[in-house]
Design a protein around this motif. Structure first.
Motif, short mmCIF file in Angstrom:
data_model
loop_
_atom_site.label_atom_id
_atom_site.label_comp_id
_atom_site.label_asym_id
_atom_site.label_seq_id
_atom_site.Cartn_x
_atom_site.Cartn_y
_atom_site.Cartn_z
N ALA A 29 7.47 2.41 8.63
CA ALA A 29 7.87 2.85 7.36
C ALA A 29 7.45 4.29 7.25
CB ALA A 29 7.13 2.18 6.23
N THR A 74 10.47 7.35 6.92
CA THR A 74 10.50 8.10 5.87
C THR A 74 9.86 9.82 6.19
OG1 THR A 74 8.43 7.23 5.08
CG2 THR A 74 10.62 6.45 4.27
N SER A 132 6.64 10.38 -5.22
CA SER A 132 7.36 11.33 -4.37
C SER A 132 8.64 11.43 -5.21
CB SER A 132 7.60 10.99 -3.07
OG SER A 132 8.46 9.81 -3.07
N PRO A 170 6.26 10.81 2.53
CA PRO A 170 5.41 10.29 1.18
C PRO A 170 4.71 9.15 1.13
CG PRO A 170 7.85 9.67 0.92
CD PRO A 170 7.64 10.63 2.27
N LEU A 171 4.80 8.33 2.17
CA LEU A 171 4.34 6.99 2.44
C LEU A 171 2.87 7.18 3.23
CD1 LEU A 171 7.36 4.83 2.72
CD2 LEU A 171 6.32 5.64 0.71
N ASN A 172 2.71 8.02 3.87
CA ASN A 172 1.64 8.26 4.85
C ASN A 172 0.29 8.09 4.27
OD1 ASN A 172 0.63 8.68 7.48
ND2 ASN A 172 -0.12 10.50 6.66
N SER A 201 -4.89 2.70 2.90
CA SER A 201 -5.25 1.05 3.10
C SER A 201 -5.91 0.64 4.29
CB SER A 201 -3.83 0.33 2.94
OG SER A 201 -3.05 0.58 4.15
N GLN A 205 1.76 -6.11 9.22
CA GLN A 205 1.88 -4.99 8.02
C GLN A 205 1.58 -3.82 8.46
OE1 GLN A 205 -0.89 -4.84 4.82
NE2 GLN A 205 0.83 -4.99 3.36
N GLY A 213 -0.70 6.43 1.52
CA GLY A 213 -1.05 5.35 1.24
C GLY A 213 -1.43 4.34 2.44
N ARG A 214 -0.61 4.39 3.49
CA ARG A 214 -0.96 3.89 4.67
C ARG A 214 -2.34 4.09 5.09
NH1 ARG A 214 -0.82 4.94 10.22
NH2 ARG A 214 -1.46 2.94 11.42
N PRO A 236 1.02 -1.13 -0.04
CA PRO A 236 -0.02 0.12 0.07
C PRO A 236 0.77 1.15 0.13
CG PRO A 236 0.03 -1.04 2.21
CD PRO A 236 0.77 -2.00 1.35
N LEU A 237 2.00 1.07 0.22
CA LEU A 237 3.01 2.06 0.19
C LEU A 237 3.89 2.64 -1.10
CD1 LEU A 237 4.65 1.66 3.81
CD2 LEU A 237 2.60 2.73 3.48
N GLY A 295 2.67 5.96 -3.10
CA GLY A 295 3.09 7.09 -2.60
C GLY A 295 4.64 7.23 -2.56
N ARG A 296 5.55 6.15 -2.82
CA ARG A 296 6.80 6.33 -2.89
C ARG A 296 7.34 6.75 -4.30
NH1 ARG A 296 10.66 2.57 -5.54
NH2 ARG A 296 12.64 3.82 -5.55
N ALA A 354 12.44 4.34 1.78
CA ALA A 354 11.22 4.17 1.26
C ALA A 354 11.21 2.89 0.40
CB ALA A 354 10.90 5.50 0.43
#
Lengths: 340, 340
Positions: free
Chosen positions: B254, B258, A221, B213-215, B221, B247, B217-218, A213-214, A217-218, A251
């Motif tokens: 994660a 990041t 970016s 940048p991953l927030n 989900s 997960q 997406g988390r 799910p991440l 976002g990576r 990431a």
């Protein structure tokens, strides 16, 4: 498109290509057949860590199958199959699918160092195999061919600092040099944590990226991260480059850890080094940054003037088994060619 | 909205509240003033790890400031300020801002265990402080008040398995019980890796989540992850619950790693435990799963029948300094109340 197959009895060439360390990582495949990546990546080609590969096409028809030797050992199973598939592609480009090849490849870094050899190996294989068939492709074209064997191999065709363009098809997913090796003499000091083989190869890991799910976002970016890396390289500014490469390594591993199945490449020693690097920066501003490929080893990036001190500091850590170092090097090159 | 302030000379109450371990983590603040989270979270309230807090309102005006004692030591600086701010909120609800309070709080787990005490402490503080002012709020209302002091404290108002609804305002960001403690006797076996205080408190870490940048997406989900956890709890199915909680713990870390600045809570020992857990599952199907709060310690979730064997296995690891365990427990409760 292609040149006709040679009709002379034996074509042979040897190429050497350096490994590379990515500052913005390649992780995730958009098109498995063409091996198109999800994102552009940027790396430094490593001068001191290379593969040397000789390809000898058996035009006389003595071989019934490709014969592949890596570091003195005959390759079997999946490893051999991957090379044969790549040779199939090159046979296809040459317009003749019959010739088998004798391939002898040697890495100047121990396999057991945990340093990935597929980038340097497929770059050298591509260049040698094409040269031995007298396919006079330029580096750009060769980078696209190498990509099909191993994505990161496309970058090892060029020296210095290199960007691999994601591209939209087989012809546009190519590498190009951003800056030559002598533009900036960064060092990659690899802290070897473990030398056991990965449970999941990066090749199959790439297929899992989109299950995290991440991942999106990576990828989103990276547009600005790539620009930031290009700028930092242009300015030779490590304090600007460092934070970006650390974030992208983290990431990428975040995507790996949260994909299904979850890939956890880090070992306890990995974290020991990450914490040490950050402690050193905080304590006395020691200018070193980390990146991590698909494995437990930590690549420490610093300027040449700080390498000696870095090596000394690494000796104080408990989990660093050995260290391998390299600066930027040239792109792949032919070192021997016989066209009889 | 509020009740009038007491006019009798001394109001005093003691409450006890358990800590909790989140299966879907709270990470990231949507509204810092109201302490609204970015996402719903689900946890198990821990029966064996609790805070006991006595609040005595000084209606006679002898205290010029709140007097706060935690585990036998007078709290100063930021710690004391955070408690005073929470008391300010409760003073406001009671309609009188003058009364100071004497607060004595004790955790039955060592501070040095690395187990966060803010959830249990703010749940107990909220319940005791309100009871001592004769504010007869129900648990739901108390959970919203506790939230203002520490987000995860909202969940400790309830026993067993609890969901904290993100909500859209102060009144709707509340906790509720999903299942009572005896519905399923899971165990939380905490492998203590390090007991040194965090460099970055989770309170300030929450403010950084959106810089990763991953927030997003988390967060995106979690809609399905939350549903999966509710279902797994309803079915008492650990093989369904386990992968989701692993997960989400990895996804939260994660995001932490990041964010800018990057937060790296894990220590080498953290990874030793993660790899051991996965090895045990692979090798002989040993049914244990991990989750990790904002720190290096690893919470191992298993069914009660496997706890003894798990404790034995943990002894074989190098970096586990000690172990603390708990099953599900009741919500916060008043254990003593004097309204003179």
């Amino acid at each position: 498109m292609y040149r006709s197959a040679p009709t002379t009895p034996q074509y042979k060439a040897t190429a050497r290509a350096g490994s590379n360390i990515a500052f913005i990582k390649y992780w995730g495949v958009a098109d498995p057949r063409l091996n198109l990546p999800l994102n552009n990546s940027i790396s430094m080609t490593l001068g001191a860590l290379h593969s040397t590969t000789t390809v000898e096409w058996d035009t006389a028809g003595r071989l019934s199958a490709d014969q592949i030797t890596i570091d003195g050992e005959r390759a079997e199973g999946k490893k051999a199959e991957r090379v044969t598939q790549h040779l199939d592609l090159i046979r296809h480009l040459a317009g003749d699918r019959r010739f088998r090849a004798r391939v002898v490849s040697r890495n100047n870094f121990p396999m057991a160092s945990g340093i990935a050899s597929s980038a340097s190996a497929f770059a050298a294989l591509t260049m040698a195999a094409c040269a031995a068939l007298n396919l006079n492709y330029d580096r750009t074209r060769l980078s696209a061919i190498a990509r099909r064997g191993s994505g990161s191999a496309s970058r090892s065709l060029f020296g210095g600092y290199v960007e691999w363009e994601r591209g939209a098809d087989d012809a546009s997913s190519i590498a190009r040099q951003l800056f030559p090796p002598d533009y900036w003499t960064l060092r990659d000091v690899v802290a070897i944590i473990s030398t056991t083989e990965k449970a999941v190869s990066s090749q199959s890991g790439h297929m899992l990226a989109m299950s995290s799910p991440l991942n999106a976002g990576r990828i989103d970016s990276l547009y600005s991260a790539l620009q930031e890396v290009r700028t930092a390289l242009a300015l030779r500014d490590l304090t600007r480059l460092g934070p970006i490469i650390e974030q992208d390594a983290l990431a990428m591993h975040a995507v790996m850890m949260t994909s299904r199945p979850s890939l956890l490449y880090w070992q306890p020693g990995t974290l020991e080094v990450l914490h040490a690097v950050r402690r050193w920066r905080e304590e006395d501003g020691f200018p070193v940054y980390f990146t991590i490929d698909a494995g437990p080893n930590v690549h420490l990036i610093c300027e040449a003037a700080f390498e000696r001190e870095l090596l000394k500091r690494l000796q104080t850590l408990n989990n660093v088994r050995s260290v391998v170092t390299s600066g930027p090097g040239d792109g792949a090159e032919i070192i021997d060619q016989h066209l009889f």
